[in-house]
Scaffold this motif. Structure first.
Motif, PDB file in Angstrom:
ATOM      1  N   UNK A 152      81.299  71.743  49.916  1.00 57.95           N
ATOM      2  CA  UNK A 152      80.702  72.665  48.951  1.00 57.95           C
ATOM      3  C   UNK A 152      81.065  72.316  47.515  1.00 57.95           C
ATOM      4  N   UNK A 153      82.153  71.596  47.305  1.00 58.82           N
ATOM      5  CA  UNK A 153      82.595  71.252  45.955  1.00 58.82           C
ATOM      6  C   UNK A 153      81.771  70.136  45.329  1.00 58.82           C
ATOM      7  N   UNK A 154      80.756  69.610  46.057  1.00 58.81           N
ATOM      8  CA  UNK A 154      79.893  68.588  45.479  1.00 58.81           C
ATOM      9  C   UNK A 154      80.165  67.181  45.948  1.00 58.81           C
ATOM     10  N   UNK A 155      80.779  67.037  47.124  1.00 55.38           N
ATOM     11  CA  UNK A 155      81.132  65.714  47.645  1.00 55.38           C
ATOM     12  C   UNK A 155      80.540  65.538  49.036  1.00 55.38           C
ATOM     13  N   UNK A 156      80.124  64.324  49.336  1.00 54.20           N
ATOM     14  CA  UNK A 156      79.713  63.960  50.689  1.00 54.20           C
ATOM     15  C   UNK A 156      80.599  62.818  51.172  1.00 54.20           C
ATOM     16  N   UNK A 157      81.016  62.888  52.422  1.00 51.62           N
ATOM     17  CA  UNK A 157      81.789  61.802  53.038  1.00 51.62           C
ATOM     18  C   UNK A 157      81.042  61.360  54.289  1.00 51.62           C
ATOM     19  N   UNK A 158      80.577  60.115  54.287  1.00 52.70           N
ATOM     20  CA  UNK A 158      79.934  59.545  55.469  1.00 52.70           C
ATOM     21  C   UNK A 158      81.024  59.013  56.389  1.00 52.70           C
ATOM     22  N   UNK A 159      80.975  59.419  57.657  1.00 49.21           N
ATOM     23  CA  UNK A 159      81.977  59.002  58.635  1.00 49.21           C
ATOM     24  C   UNK A 159      81.288  58.199  59.729  1.00 49.21           C
ATOM     25  N   UNK A 160      81.748  56.961  59.924  1.00 46.41           N
ATOM     26  CA  UNK A 160      81.193  56.079  60.943  1.00 46.41           C
ATOM     27  C   UNK A 160      82.272  55.732  61.967  1.00 46.41           C
ATOM     28  N   UNK A 161      81.975  55.942  63.236  1.00 45.51           N
ATOM     29  CA  UNK A 161      82.892  55.562  64.314  1.00 45.51           C
ATOM     30  C   UNK A 161      82.270  54.413  65.091  1.00 45.51           C
ATOM     31  N   UNK A 162      82.994  53.267  65.154  1.00 38.95           N
ATOM     32  CA  UNK A 162      82.474  52.071  65.798  1.00 38.95           C
ATOM     33  C   UNK A 162      83.539  51.461  66.703  1.00 38.95           C
ATOM     34  N   UNK A 163      83.136  51.022  67.900  1.00 44.46           N
ATOM     35  CA  UNK A 163      84.070  50.531  68.906  1.00 44.46           C
ATOM     36  C   UNK A 163      83.983  49.010  69.016  1.00 44.46           C
ATOM     37  N   UNK A 164      85.151  48.364  69.182  1.00 44.76           N
ATOM     38  CA  UNK A 164      85.195  46.903  69.221  1.00 44.76           C
ATOM     39  C   UNK A 164      86.127  46.422  70.326  1.00 44.76           C
ATOM     40  N   UNK A 165      85.695  45.389  71.016  1.00 45.22           N
ATOM     41  CA  UNK A 165      86.547  44.641  71.938  1.00 45.22           C
ATOM     42  C   UNK A 165      86.797  43.289  71.297  1.00 45.22           C
ATOM     43  N   UNK A 166      88.055  42.969  71.001  1.00 48.64           N
ATOM     44  CA  UNK A 166      88.386  41.814  70.165  1.00 48.64           C
ATOM     45  C   UNK A 166      89.248  40.803  70.907  1.00 48.64           C
ATOM     46  N   UNK A 167      89.067  39.542  70.556  1.00 46.76           N
ATOM     47  CA  UNK A 167      89.957  38.488  71.041  1.00 46.76           C
ATOM     48  C   UNK A 167      91.111  38.265  70.073  1.00 46.76           C
ATOM     49  N   UNK A 168      90.925  38.653  68.800  1.00 45.58           N
ATOM     50  CA  UNK A 168      91.963  38.495  67.778  1.00 45.58           C
ATOM     51  C   UNK A 168      91.704  39.508  66.672  1.00 45.58           C
ATOM     52  N   UNK A 169      92.769  39.933  65.994  1.00 43.63           N
ATOM     53  CA  UNK A 169      92.625  40.908  64.921  1.00 43.63           C
ATOM     54  C   UNK A 169      91.892  40.322  63.718  1.00 43.63           C
ATOM     55  N   UNK A 170      91.920  39.002  63.575  1.00 41.22           N
ATOM     56  CA  UNK A 170      91.169  38.365  62.494  1.00 41.22           C
ATOM     57  C   UNK A 170      89.675  38.657  62.629  1.00 41.22           C
ATOM     58  N   UNK A 171      89.186  38.760  63.865  1.00 40.90           N
ATOM     59  CA  UNK A 171      87.770  39.071  64.079  1.00 40.90           C
ATOM     60  C   UNK A 171      87.420  40.430  63.468  1.00 40.90           C
ATOM     61  N   UNK A 172      88.320  41.404  63.629  1.00 37.60           N
ATOM     62  CA  UNK A 172      88.078  42.728  63.057  1.00 37.60           C
ATOM     63  C   UNK A 172      88.152  42.683  61.537  1.00 37.60           C
ATOM     64  N   UNK A 173      89.105  41.913  61.007  1.00 34.13           N
ATOM     65  CA  UNK A 173      89.222  41.800  59.548  1.00 34.13           C
ATOM     66  C   UNK A 173      87.942  41.229  58.952  1.00 34.13           C
ATOM     67  N   UNK A 174      87.396  40.199  59.578  1.00 34.22           N
ATOM     68  CA  UNK A 174      86.144  39.614  59.099  1.00 34.22           C
ATOM     69  C   UNK A 174      85.013  40.636  59.152  1.00 34.22           C
ATOM     70  N   UNK A 175      84.888  41.325  60.271  1.00 30.75           N
ATOM     71  CA  UNK A 175      83.840  42.342  60.407  1.00 30.75           C
ATOM     72  C   UNK A 175      83.991  43.429  59.348  1.00 30.75           C
ATOM     73  N   UNK A 176      85.233  43.836  59.118  1.00 30.22           N
ATOM     74  CA  UNK A 176      85.485  44.900  58.140  1.00 30.22           C
ATOM     75  C   UNK A 176      84.953  44.523  56.758  1.00 30.22           C
TER      76      UNK A 176
END
Length: 383
Positions: A152-176
């Motif tokens: 109500x104060x004039x702000x919107x927050x978009x929230x996205x929930x996404x699931x990942x199966x990874x072989x390495x954390x670097x893969x997630x860093x790149x995607x991010x």
């Protein structure tokens, strides 16, 4: 064994990290002021405590830390300590698959457009900051869950929930990093489409929170994994934002072998559950068979925290532009004062785990200081 020749704020924060204490608990354990701990966090290696405080830190490391905590401290203090010198409990497995649930928060100040969106939204109970909000489906093309939270104060927050199966954390860093710009552009277009006739400002940034589920790590390996989830920039080359590339698998393996940790990240959790908060995000590994925090607790706090960050940024941007900040009376400095109090004050029914999580996220986000600055600016401009 490496010793601490001279304590600075950096080593003090590192000690707090391995002891897994909140800011207040760490201050209480050492017998120093809460403000002293916060100075260590802000100034790091530039701050050298007085000799008496150096002795207190020496004693805390020597007498209050377990053998495992001492080994973790020395390993992080000196990256040259060989991995084989660490205890068996700290053995690092080969990189393997893991499951991570990503939560992205994209906040934007949308002003009067919030009134239009609120009318079409579904009522949602207020979060830790007590902010009135409604939700609408966001319709993201790939996210498992996507919502627009309209405050109500004039702000919107978009929230996205996404699931990942990874072989390495670097893969997630790149995607991010590769999806951040696209997600911001998509969110701006989506907000504009939801409020025809209005031109709300798009999100300026993306804040991530990760839930680490099944994984091959424990002990020091699990701590390192959470550190890398919280600060993934150490795994990639971001010289060209339009073409972020991996630094290579050897870099990630070296981080695990050396027990890498960011000196300003703060741990929280309880029992076998473990969480970490940093400037660029939050990572959490819950154990469902324990009475632990849930990821929903973290998401609820981040929604309010990011909404207040966007609101305070709007106020401070007006000040920096040489304007007297103006907000509707019901969302003026008293509104910010109330939100500040609700976010920072402990509640009688609050668990120690929840308090540690709240303090860690607020401290690393620097939101309380920002709220105070915006509150002062609005008060000064009030007639």
């Amino acid at each position: 064994m490496v010793t601490v020749e001279q304590w600075t704020g950096r080593e003090a924060v590192l000690l707090q990290s391995v002891m897994r204490l909140s800011n207040r608990d760490f201050a209480s354990t050492l017998g120093v002021a809460f403000g002293t701990v916060m100075k260590w966090r802000r100034q790091g290696a530039e701050l050298v405590p007085l000799p008496a405080t150096q002795q207190i830190l020496d004693a805390a490391l020597r007498e209050r830390c377990t053998d495992e905590e001492q080994q973790a401290f020395y390993a992080r203090l000196s990256p040259t300590v060989p991995a084989q010198a660490l205890a068996t409990d700290f053995s690092v497995p080969a990189l393997g698959p893991c499951t991570v649930v990503s939560h992205k928060f994209l906040p934007a100040y949308i002003g009067d457009a919030a009134t239009t969106l609120s009318g079409a939204g579904e009522h949602r109970p207020a979060g830790p900051g007590g902010l009135e909000q409604r939700t609408l489906p966001a319709g993201h093309p790939t996210a498992e869950v996507s919502r627009v939270h309209v405050f109500a104060c004039g702000v919107a927050v978009v929230h996205l929930e996404e699931h990942h199966r990874l072989e390495a954390l670097t893969d997630l860093a790149l995607w991010r990093y590769r999806t951040y710009l696209a997600d911001r552009a998509w969110a701006a277009e989506r907000l504009a489409g939801l409020s025809p006739g209005k031109q709300p400002t798009g999100p300026e940034y993306v804040l991530s929170a990760y839930e680490l589920r099944d994984n091959p790590w424990n002990g020091r390996g699990l701590e390192t994994a959470l550190q890398l989830l919280t600060t993934p920039s150490v795994l990639v080359d971001r010289t060209n934002p339009d073409d972020v590339v991996s630094l290579g698998p050897d870099v990630e393996q070296a981080k695990f072998a050396g027990g890498w940790a960011h000196p300003e990240a703060i741990q929280f959790g309880g029992g076998v559950s473990l969480g970490l908060a940093g400037w660029s995000g939050v990572a959490y590994h819950p154990q469902p068979d324990e009475r632990a925090l849930t990821m929903d607790d973290i998401v609820a706090l981040e929604l309010d925290a990011q909404a207040l960050w966007a609101l305070s940024s709007h106020v401070l941007a007006m000040v920096e532009a040489g304007q007297d900040p103006v907000m509707p009376r019901e969302y003026g400095w008293r509104y910010l004062r109330g939100a500040y109090s609700r976010l920072t004050a402990a509640r009688p029914v609050e668990t120690a785990q929840h308090r540690a999580m709240r303090e860690a996220i607020l401290a690393t986000s620097e939101l309380p200081d920002r709220l105070r600055s915006a509150q002062d600016a609005l008060r000064d401009s009030s007639p």
